[in-house]
Motif scaffolding. Sequence first.
Motif, PDB file in Angstrom:
ATOM      1  N   LYS A 121       0.841  -1.194   0.000  1.00 52.35           N
ATOM      2  CA  LYS A 121       0.000   0.000   0.000  1.00 52.35           C
ATOM      3  C   LYS A 121       0.876   1.243   0.000  1.00 52.35           C
ATOM      4  CE  LYS A 121      -3.482   2.337   2.901  1.00 52.35           C
ATOM      5  NZ  LYS A 121      -4.234   2.256   4.197  1.00 52.35           N
ATOM      6  N   THR A 122       0.467   2.241  -0.758  1.00 54.51           N
ATOM      7  CA  THR A 122       1.154   3.531  -0.743  1.00 54.51           C
ATOM      8  C   THR A 122       0.607   4.365   0.399  1.00 54.51           C
ATOM      9  OG1 THR A 122       1.476   3.468  -3.128  1.00 54.51           O
ATOM     10  CG2 THR A 122       1.683   5.603  -2.050  1.00 54.51           C
ATOM     11  N   ILE A 123       1.505   4.840   1.266  1.00 57.42           N
ATOM     12  CA  ILE A 123       1.069   5.643   2.405  1.00 57.42           C
ATOM     13  C   ILE A 123       1.840   6.956   2.434  1.00 57.42           C
ATOM     14  CG2 ILE A 123       0.476   3.628   3.792  1.00 57.42           C
ATOM     15  CD1 ILE A 123       3.065   4.107   5.376  1.00 57.42           C
ATOM     16  N   SER A 124       1.260   7.922   3.099  1.00 60.85           N
ATOM     17  CA  SER A 124       1.919   9.200   3.324  1.00 60.85           C
ATOM     18  C   SER A 124       2.726   9.086   4.613  1.00 60.85           C
ATOM     19  CB  SER A 124       0.871  10.308   3.444  1.00 60.85           C
ATOM     20  OG  SER A 124       1.491  11.557   3.650  1.00 60.85           O
ATOM     21  N   GLN A 125       4.025   9.387   4.529  1.00 58.86           N
ATOM     22  CA  GLN A 125       4.918   9.184   5.661  1.00 58.86           C
ATOM     23  C   GLN A 125       5.765  10.423   5.893  1.00 58.86           C
ATOM     24  OE1 GLN A 125       7.417   5.744   5.189  1.00 58.86           O
ATOM     25  NE2 GLN A 125       8.282   5.854   7.239  1.00 58.86           N
ATOM     26  N   SER A 126       6.191  10.606   7.138  1.00 60.43           N
ATOM     27  CA  SER A 126       7.019  11.770   7.470  1.00 60.43           C
ATOM     28  C   SER A 126       8.369  11.676   6.772  1.00 60.43           C
ATOM     29  CB  SER A 126       7.228  11.847   8.990  1.00 60.43           C
ATOM     30  OG  SER A 126       6.000  11.995   9.657  1.00 60.43           O
ATOM     31  N   TYR A 127       8.766  12.807   6.185  1.00 63.21           N
ATOM     32  CA  TYR A 127      10.045  12.878   5.458  1.00 63.21           C
ATOM     33  C   TYR A 127      10.734  14.185   5.840  1.00 63.21           C
ATOM     34  CZ  TYR A 127      13.405  13.002   1.596  1.00 63.21           C
ATOM     35  OH  TYR A 127      14.559  13.050   0.831  1.00 63.21           O
ATOM     36  N   CYS A 128      12.038  14.100   6.117  1.00 60.74           N
ATOM     37  CA  CYS A 128      12.794  15.294   6.476  1.00 60.74           C
ATOM     38  C   CYS A 128      13.565  15.803   5.253  1.00 60.74           C
ATOM     39  CB  CYS A 128      13.760  14.995   7.610  1.00 60.74           C
ATOM     40  SG  CYS A 128      14.784  16.428   8.068  1.00 60.74           S
ATOM     41  N   PRO A 129      13.197  16.947   4.704  1.00 60.46           N
ATOM     42  CA  PRO A 129      13.925  17.482   3.545  1.00 60.46           C
ATOM     43  C   PRO A 129      15.376  17.825   3.882  1.00 60.46           C
ATOM     44  CG  PRO A 129      11.803  18.592   3.848  1.00 60.46           C
ATOM     45  CD  PRO A 129      12.060  17.787   5.076  1.00 60.46           C
TER      46      PRO A 129
END
Length: 675
Positions: A121-129
Motif C-alpha cells: 500500500k502507498t502511504i503518506s509518511q514523514s520525510y525530512c527534507p
Amino acid sequence: MSDSPLLVTCGLPYTNGHCHIGHLRTYVPADFYVRYLRHSGKEALFICGSDNHGTPIVISADQSGKTPREISELYHNHFDSTFKRMNVVFDRFGMTDDPTNHQRTRKIVQSLIDNGHVYQKTISQSYCPHCQMFLPDRYVEGVCPHCGTRARGDECDQGCGKHLEPGEIKDPVCKICGEKAEQREQEHYFFKLGDFSEFLQEYLPSLGGTTNARNYAIGWLKEGLHDWCITRTLDWGVKFPGNEDLVVYVWVDAPIGYMAFTEEWAEQNNGDWEQFWRGSQPITHFIGQDIIYHHCVFWPAILKGAGYATPNAVVASGMVKINDKTFSKSRGYVIWTNDDYLDQGLPADYLRYYLLAYTSHTKELNFSWDVFQQRINNELVDTLGNFLYRTLHFAANKLGGIPEGKPAPEICERIQATLDIVQTEMERYEFKNAIDEMMALASFGNSYIQNNAPWKLIKENRQEAEAVILNCLQIAKACNLLFDALLPEEAQKAWEMLGYTDSVATHTIAESTEGFAHNNLPKPSILFAKIEDETRDKLNGIMKIRIEEAEMSENTEMSKNTGNTEIPTEERITIDEFARVEMKVAKILAAEKIDGSKKLLKIQVTLGDEERQIVSGISQYYTPEELIGKSVVVVTNLKKAKLFGVESDGMILAAGDNAALLIPNEDVLPGTKIL
C-alpha cells in the motif's frame, strides 16, 4: 501443568539500556517457575534473547559513533551477565540480529505473503527534507492524532498510549535535526490483522496464563482490529522479502526470536524445536503488562497465518513503582540491577525473594528500601533462616547428626499439605501465594521446635528430643527443596548443611516427605544476614542523589533549545508572561564538583552588584577550570532550591544535548539584563 515438555520464554530485553528491576519483574518469576517445574519432575526448556532492531538503537549508534551491531552486542552481553548474576539461567539466550532469526523471520513473512495475509500500500509518511530521509518510528515526533498529546512516531507515549502507524502523527518534526518534516508517499507492506478476528475470538477465551493478559486482549479485540504496517525505512534490521529497501518491523522479528532461539538450542543440543512451534507441546510466554497486545493479538495471528503453533499461556506481570512514585528513569525513580543492588554486595536471592513475595504477580509492585529491609529481616532472616539454623545447630552439636528413625506421620501430612497448596498456586501463577505457603511451613517449624523445646527435653528424655529434631530436619529438608527454585544460592548452602554433597536442583519436591539415607551433619552456619539500618540508609541515599540529579537535569533541559519544534498555539505564553522571567549576563568566578554527584557543579557567579551561588548539572560537559572567567546567561528570579544540601540561587542557560552555554558574542558587563 502438563506432563509434556514445556517451552517457557521471557519477553526480550531491548539492547538500548541497562537492566533495572522493572526488567526483573518478568525474568525472576519466569526463572522461579521453570526451576519449580524441574523440581516437580517436569521437562522445561527456558528460552530468551535480546531484541536488537528498531530506530532507538540506530539513534544510539549514531550518537555514540558505534554501529548498531556493536551497540546491540554491548547491551546483549550486559543483560546476559546480569541475568546470570541474578541466577536467571536460560537454556539459550540469543540475539535477534543473528542469522537464524533473520532467516526464520524472512521465511515466516514470505509464508504470510504466500497465504494472502500481506498486501502492499502507498502511504503518506514523514520525510525530512533537511536530512533527505523518511523518518520511521522514533526518528519523528509530533502530536498524537487521537488525544492531541505530544508523542513519538510509533506510540503516544505521554498520552493515550495508542500504537501509531507510519504517517499517522500530526505536525511531525525530525528528531535528528529538529526541522519540520513533510509528508511524502512511499510503498509499505501491511499485515491483514483483521483476517484473524474470528480465530482470536475462539483462541483468547481459552488462552492460559494470567487473567490480565487474557482480559486486556479480549477488550482490544472488541474494539476492532486494524491492519499493521510491518515494514520500516531503515538499513538496520531484517530485510523484507522481495523489497530490500525496507526492513521488517521490529515487532515482527522480535517475537520470532523465540522460535529462532529454540532452533539454536536444538542445533546445539540435538533437540527438536518443531515439537513446540509446529507440534503440540505447550508454550508459555512471560511478559510485561505493557506488551500484552503484541503477544496476545499480533503474535498469535502471525503464527496462525504462517502455519505455526500458537502459545498456550501468556503470563503478564504488573508494573513497578519506586517509593510509591511512578517508575521513571528520567526522574530518578529507578533501581539499577547492577549499580544499585548487586554491586553494593547485596545477595541476588534477597531481591528474588522481594520481587516474588511482595505482591501478586499481576499487581503493581512497589519497591522501597525500607520495606525491603523489613521483609528480608522478618521473613528470610527471622523465620526461614532462624528455623534452619536452630534445627541444624541442635542436631549437629547436641545429637551429633541426624537421629535414626522416621518422621511422625502428622509432620509428613503437614508437609504434603504444603506441597499440594504450592502446586495449586503455581498452576494459577500466584507466586506470592505459593511463597507465603512455603514460608508458613518454615513458621510452623519454628513454632514446633519452640513448643517442644528439645533443649529442655534432652535433659529428661533424649529419645523424645531426637524425635522432635528428626521432625524438624524433615521440615527443613522440605523447605530446602521448595525454596531452591526461589533462593538457589542459599538453598544449596542449606542443602549441604543437611549433609548432602550433590546439587539440590537435581532432587524433586516429592522427596520432601522421604527420610534421610545418611546421619552426618557438618557444622552449620547462619544463612541470611540482616539488612542493617546503615545499609538501608546508604541505599536510600543513592536513590536520593539520583532523584536530585534528575530534577537538576530536568531544570537544565528546560533551558535548552531543542530545535525548531513548533509549539501548539494553546501552549504558547504571552509577552507579559515571558517578561516575568529575568535573565542577566553573569561571569563565573569559581566552580567545583559536589561530592557524591556525577552531574552537578557548585558555581559562584558575579552579577556586577552581587554574587550568587548556582548549582548546575553540566559537570559531564565542562571541568570547573574551563568555566572560570566565562560570561553566561542566568535566570535570576527563580525560587531558591537545595540540591545535595547545596543552595542554588538561579539557573545557567545552556542549549542542545551537549549543554552548550549561552554566551554573549562580545564583552558585556556582568549584571546586564537580557532584553
